[in-house]
Design a protein around this motif. Structure first.
Motif, PDB file in Angstrom:
ATOM      1  N   MET A 130     -26.778  28.121   6.854  1.00  0.00           N
ATOM      2  CA  MET A 130     -27.808  29.139   6.837  1.00  0.00           C
ATOM      3  C   MET A 130     -27.393  30.219   5.833  1.00  0.00           C
ATOM      4  SD  MET A 130     -29.203  31.603   9.897  1.00  0.00           S
ATOM      5  CE  MET A 130     -27.600  31.893  10.548  1.00  0.00           C
ATOM      6  N   ASN A 131     -28.348  30.719   5.075  1.00  0.00           N
ATOM      7  CA  ASN A 131     -28.101  31.753   4.073  1.00  0.00           C
ATOM      8  C   ASN A 131     -28.715  33.078   4.499  1.00  0.00           C
ATOM      9  OD1 ASN A 131     -26.760  29.976   2.390  1.00  0.00           O
ATOM     10  ND2 ASN A 131     -28.596  29.426   1.275  1.00  0.00           N
ATOM     11  N   THR A 132     -27.950  34.148   4.279  1.00  0.00           N
ATOM     12  CA  THR A 132     -28.381  35.501   4.615  1.00  0.00           C
ATOM     13  C   THR A 132     -28.302  36.361   3.363  1.00  0.00           C
ATOM     14  OG1 THR A 132     -27.427  35.201   6.816  1.00  0.00           O
ATOM     15  CG2 THR A 132     -27.970  37.443   6.170  1.00  0.00           C
ATOM     16  N   LEU A 133     -29.310  37.204   3.184  1.00  0.00           N
ATOM     17  CA  LEU A 133     -29.394  38.096   2.037  1.00  0.00           C
ATOM     18  C   LEU A 133     -29.123  39.528   2.471  1.00  0.00           C
ATOM     19  CD1 LEU A 133     -30.375  38.739  -0.941  1.00  0.00           C
ATOM     20  CD2 LEU A 133     -32.659  38.953   0.046  1.00  0.00           C
ATOM     21  N   GLY A 134     -28.306  40.230   1.686  1.00  0.00           N
ATOM     22  CA  GLY A 134     -28.078  41.655   1.895  1.00  0.00           C
ATOM     23  C   GLY A 134     -28.410  42.396   0.616  1.00  0.00           C
ATOM     24  N   ILE A 135     -29.083  43.536   0.728  1.00  0.00           N
ATOM     25  CA  ILE A 135     -29.525  44.288  -0.449  1.00  0.00           C
ATOM     26  C   ILE A 135     -29.126  45.748  -0.315  1.00  0.00           C
ATOM     27  CG2 ILE A 135     -31.546  45.137  -1.713  1.00  0.00           C
ATOM     28  CD1 ILE A 135     -32.913  42.517  -1.211  1.00  0.00           C
ATOM     29  N   ARG A 136     -28.681  46.306  -1.451  1.00  0.00           N
ATOM     30  CA  ARG A 136     -28.387  47.744  -1.568  1.00  0.00           C
ATOM     31  C   ARG A 136     -29.082  48.242  -2.832  1.00  0.00           C
ATOM     32  NH1 ARG A 136     -27.393  52.515  -3.066  1.00  0.00           N
ATOM     33  NH2 ARG A 136     -25.679  53.712  -2.202  1.00  0.00           N
ATOM     34  N   VAL A 137     -29.991  49.195  -2.665  1.00  0.00           N
ATOM     35  CA  VAL A 137     -30.821  49.696  -3.763  1.00  0.00           C
ATOM     36  C   VAL A 137     -30.214  50.956  -4.368  1.00  0.00           C
ATOM     37  CG1 VAL A 137     -33.093  50.654  -4.337  1.00  0.00           C
ATOM     38  CG2 VAL A 137     -32.918  48.745  -2.738  1.00  0.00           C
ATOM     39  N   GLU A 138     -30.292  51.037  -5.687  1.00  0.00           N
ATOM     40  CA  GLU A 138     -30.013  52.251  -6.443  1.00  0.00           C
ATOM     41  C   GLU A 138     -31.227  52.461  -7.347  1.00  0.00           C
ATOM     42  OE1 GLU A 138     -25.657  52.464  -7.802  1.00  0.00           O
ATOM     43  OE2 GLU A 138     -25.996  50.333  -7.397  1.00  0.00           O
ATOM     44  N   PRO A 139     -31.433  53.659  -7.872  1.00  0.00           N
ATOM     45  CA  PRO A 139     -32.654  53.910  -8.655  1.00  0.00           C
ATOM     46  C   PRO A 139     -32.854  52.995  -9.869  1.00  0.00           C
ATOM     47  CG  PRO A 139     -31.651  55.974  -8.029  1.00  0.00           C
ATOM     48  CD  PRO A 139     -30.695  54.890  -7.621  1.00  0.00           C
ATOM     49  N   LYS A 140     -31.773  52.592 -10.550  1.00  0.00           N
ATOM     50  CA  LYS A 140     -31.925  51.793 -11.762  1.00  0.00           C
ATOM     51  C   LYS A 140     -31.501  50.349 -11.620  1.00  0.00           C
ATOM     52  CE  LYS A 140     -31.701  55.724 -14.750  1.00  0.00           C
ATOM     53  NZ  LYS A 140     -31.184  56.377 -15.899  1.00  0.00           N
ATOM     54  N   LYS A 141     -30.910  50.011 -10.489  1.00  0.00           N
ATOM     55  CA  LYS A 141     -30.483  48.637 -10.249  1.00  0.00           C
ATOM     56  C   LYS A 141     -30.407  48.382  -8.758  1.00  0.00           C
ATOM     57  CE  LYS A 141     -25.677  49.882 -10.617  1.00  0.00           C
ATOM     58  NZ  LYS A 141     -24.540  50.023 -11.451  1.00  0.00           N
ATOM     59  N   THR A 142     -30.435  47.120  -8.413  1.00  0.00           N
ATOM     60  CA  THR A 142     -30.357  46.704  -7.021  1.00  0.00           C
ATOM     61  C   THR A 142     -29.298  45.619  -6.916  1.00  0.00           C
ATOM     62  OG1 THR A 142     -32.675  47.235  -6.636  1.00  0.00           O
ATOM     63  CG2 THR A 142     -31.672  45.662  -5.135  1.00  0.00           C
ATOM     64  N   THR A 143     -28.374  45.782  -5.987  1.00  0.00           N
ATOM     65  CA  THR A 143     -27.327  44.795  -5.769  1.00  0.00           C
ATOM     66  C   THR A 143     -27.723  43.926  -4.586  1.00  0.00           C
ATOM     67  OG1 THR A 143     -25.668  46.396  -6.519  1.00  0.00           O
ATOM     68  CG2 THR A 143     -24.860  44.483  -5.309  1.00  0.00           C
ATOM     69  N   PHE A 144     -27.590  42.614  -4.768  1.00  0.00           N
ATOM     70  CA  PHE A 144     -27.848  41.723  -3.645  1.00  0.00           C
ATOM     71  C   PHE A 144     -26.700  40.745  -3.498  1.00  0.00           C
ATOM     72  CE2 PHE A 144     -29.648  39.221  -7.111  1.00  0.00           C
ATOM     73  CZ  PHE A 144     -29.317  37.909  -6.785  1.00  0.00           C
ATOM     74  N   SER A 145     -26.508  40.301  -2.275  1.00  0.00           N
ATOM     75  CA  SER A 145     -25.479  39.310  -1.990  1.00  0.00           C
ATOM     76  C   SER A 145     -26.057  38.244  -1.065  1.00  0.00           C
ATOM     77  CB  SER A 145     -24.252  39.963  -1.354  1.00  0.00           C
ATOM     78  OG  SER A 145     -24.617  40.607  -0.165  1.00  0.00           O
ATOM     79  N   ILE A 146     -25.535  37.049  -1.244  1.00  0.00           N
ATOM     80  CA  ILE A 146     -25.929  35.909  -0.413  1.00  0.00           C
ATOM     81  C   ILE A 146     -24.694  35.472   0.371  1.00  0.00           C
ATOM     82  CG2 ILE A 146     -26.903  33.576  -0.383  1.00  0.00           C
ATOM     83  CD1 ILE A 146     -28.759  35.644  -1.747  1.00  0.00           C
ATOM     84  N   ILE A 147     -24.841  35.393   1.687  1.00  0.00           N
ATOM     85  CA  ILE A 147     -23.771  34.935   2.567  1.00  0.00           C
ATOM     86  C   ILE A 147     -24.193  33.594   3.160  1.00  0.00           C
ATOM     87  CG2 ILE A 147     -22.393  35.438   4.636  1.00  0.00           C
ATOM     88  CD1 ILE A 147     -22.057  37.541   2.461  1.00  0.00           C
ATOM     89  N   ARG A 148     -23.330  32.601   3.047  1.00  0.00           N
ATOM     90  CA  ARG A 148     -23.589  31.301   3.666  1.00  0.00           C
ATOM     91  C   ARG A 148     -22.722  31.182   4.909  1.00  0.00           C
ATOM     92  NH1 ARG A 148     -23.696  27.287  -0.421  1.00  0.00           N
ATOM     93  NH2 ARG A 148     -25.889  27.817  -0.479  1.00  0.00           N
ATOM     94  N   THR A 149     -23.354  30.778   6.007  1.00  0.00           N
ATOM     95  CA  THR A 149     -22.650  30.594   7.273  1.00  0.00           C
ATOM     96  C   THR A 149     -22.672  29.122   7.639  1.00  0.00           C
ATOM     97  OG1 THR A 149     -23.353  32.796   7.978  1.00  0.00           O
ATOM     98  CG2 THR A 149     -22.558  31.309   9.692  1.00  0.00           C
ATOM     99  N   ASP A 150     -21.481  28.533   7.764  1.00  0.00           N
ATOM    100  CA  ASP A 150     -21.324  27.141   8.191  1.00  0.00           C
ATOM    101  C   ASP A 150     -20.251  27.091   9.263  1.00  0.00           C
ATOM    102  OD1 ASP A 150     -23.172  25.803   6.477  1.00  0.00           O
ATOM    103  OD2 ASP A 150     -21.757  26.020   4.810  1.00  0.00           O
ATOM    104  N   ASN A 151     -20.584  26.535  10.404  1.00  0.00           N
ATOM    105  CA  ASN A 151     -19.629  26.376  11.506  1.00  0.00           C
ATOM    106  C   ASN A 151     -18.915  27.685  11.845  1.00  0.00           C
ATOM    107  OD1 ASN A 151     -20.208  23.589  11.617  1.00  0.00           O
ATOM    108  ND2 ASN A 151     -18.728  23.195   9.987  1.00  0.00           N
ATOM    109  N   GLY A 152     -19.667  28.778  11.868  1.00  0.00           N
ATOM    110  CA  GLY A 152     -19.104  30.072  12.236  1.00  0.00           C
ATOM    111  C   GLY A 152     -18.300  30.761  11.147  1.00  0.00           C
TER     112      GLY A 152
END
Length: 154
Positions: free
Chosen positions: A1-23
């Protein structure tokens, strides 16, 4: 399963993808969405929305989270608030099963840690043991996006 996390700044946005397998949790990707300066404001919002929807589809995201501005912030940036709103709208109109909108207190609560400890993770003073490859988080926005994804997952 994939989870997305986002942190916004005025001129750019950082995102990360976390994959969860077997805990086990592993960072699959950390990237920036740079907002083209040549676009006028409504086009910038449309650009962000389309990018977020593309990310949700490309990584088959099940759960998403966004770190939003603190309500008591001294220098609250209106641009950031607009971008955060557009991203929340993108989450609600997508196939994401659930999404999380969090400030520092709610992220800490979801992770069962104190705000001071969360701040030390944000600052990079401490490593987050639940993520196998935490060391690839080089910037504060990257760490915030990863921990927001973990909060959304909790």
């Amino acid at each position: 399963m994939n989870t997305l996390g986002i942190r916004v700044e005025p001129k750019k946005t950082t995102f990360s993808i976390i994959r969860t397998d077997n805990g086990k949790h592993k960072i699959v990707n950390i990237e920036l969405i740079k907002i083209p300066a040549a676009l006028d404001f409504p086009e910038k919002l449309k650009y962000i929305r389309n990018c977020v929807l593309d990310i949700l589809r490309e990584y088959d995201i099940s759960i998403a989270g966004i770190r939003v501005a603190e309500s008591n912030a001294q220098n609250l940036d209106v641009t950031r608030l607009h971008i955060e709103g557009v991203i929340q709208e993108a989450f609600s109109s997508s196939n994401v099963k659930q999404y999380f909108v969090g400030r520092k207190n709610s992220i800490a609560s979801k992770l069962n840690i104190k705000c001071k400890e969360l701040e030390s993770f944000f600052n990079g003073d401490k490593g987050f043991e639940l993520i196998d490859n935490w060391d690839i988080c080089k910037t504060r926005p990257a760490r915030e996006s990863v921990l927001t994804a973990m909060g959304a997952l909790a």
